[in-house]
Design an enzyme around this catalytic site. Sequence first.
Site, PDB file in Angstrom:
ATOM      1  N   HIS A  23      23.456 -70.435  36.681  1.00 23.06           N
ATOM      2  CA  HIS A  23      24.298 -70.111  35.708  1.00 23.06           C
ATOM      3  C   HIS A  23      24.174 -70.475  34.341  1.00 23.06           C
ATOM      4  O   HIS A  23      24.447 -69.639  33.188  1.00 23.06           O
ATOM      5  CB  HIS A  23      25.952 -69.717  36.047  1.00 23.06           C
ATOM      6  CG  HIS A  23      26.507 -68.302  35.946  1.00 23.06           C
ATOM      7  ND1 HIS A  23      25.599 -67.297  36.050  1.00 23.06           N
ATOM      8  CD2 HIS A  23      27.804 -67.831  35.728  1.00 23.06           C
ATOM      9  CE1 HIS A  23      26.564 -66.239  35.783  1.00 23.06           C
ATOM     10  NE2 HIS A  23      27.809 -66.738  35.794  1.00 23.06           N
ATOM     11  N   PHE A  61      33.101 -70.064  28.723  1.00 24.87           N
ATOM     12  CA  PHE A  61      32.757 -69.350  30.004  1.00 24.87           C
ATOM     13  C   PHE A  61      31.795 -68.076  29.589  1.00 24.87           C
ATOM     14  O   PHE A  61      32.331 -67.564  28.856  1.00 24.87           O
ATOM     15  CB  PHE A  61      33.926 -69.445  30.768  1.00 24.87           C
ATOM     16  CG  PHE A  61      34.541 -70.683  31.576  1.00 24.87           C
ATOM     17  CD1 PHE A  61      33.839 -71.251  32.528  1.00 24.87           C
ATOM     18  CD2 PHE A  61      35.705 -71.353  30.844  1.00 24.87           C
ATOM     19  CE1 PHE A  61      34.398 -72.257  33.126  1.00 24.87           C
ATOM     20  CE2 PHE A  61      35.935 -72.365  31.421  1.00 24.87           C
ATOM     21  CZ  PHE A  61      35.197 -72.986  32.600  1.00 24.87           C
ATOM     22  N   ASN A  92      31.845 -65.393  31.138  1.00 23.73           N
ATOM     23  CA  ASN A  92      32.476 -63.986  30.894  1.00 23.73           C
ATOM     24  C   ASN A  92      33.003 -63.517  29.888  1.00 23.73           C
ATOM     25  O   ASN A  92      33.465 -62.476  29.382  1.00 23.73           O
ATOM     26  CB  ASN A  92      33.457 -63.681  32.216  1.00 23.73           C
ATOM     27  CG  ASN A  92      32.767 -63.732  33.379  1.00 23.73           C
ATOM     28  OD1 ASN A  92      31.521 -63.683  33.599  1.00 23.73           O
ATOM     29  ND2 ASN A  92      33.467 -63.945  34.631  1.00 23.73           N
TER      30      ASN A  92
END
Length: 170
Positions: free
Chosen positions: A19, A61, A63
């Site tokens: 990620h 993060f 998101n």
Amino acid sequence: MKFVFAIGNPGLCYKNTYHSLGLLLSDALLKKCGYIQKKETNRYVFYKTPNNVNIIQSKVFMNVSFDALRELYMFFKFKPEDLLVLHDELSIKKFTFKLKTTEGLGGHNGLRDIANNIGKKFAKLQIGIDHPKNFNPNLDVSSYVLSKLNISEWEPYFEDGIKEILNWCF
């Protein structure tokens, strides 16, 4: 003026995970180009390279990626078309890079957060990681993208990604 925005997850526990490949690729780009200016906040690190490429590394993060971009977007007032986002992509083969200039987000939450704030007309450099169902049907997507990768396995491929970035910039 072009802006390359690398997204991933902050913290040592997410370092060198699939990620966070956008951040790893931007590190390789910085190693190749160097930088003449650096500014760091709790949300981002901003670099200006000698060849006038602006590199932004997210420290938030995935998101909520726009939280890392907001201040610089407002300050420079750049167009979405002048933004290239580096991110991991499940839908393409591992070790491949695909430059995408269409408005699709492919279900990527980090891209969706950016699009919700500036629209969908920014470019994306997809870093292929393959989908876990292609090699382990028991591995869920969340566990896979947050799993550690072998950085030395990826390093030879970063040059391909750097070429894509520099071609987009110039």
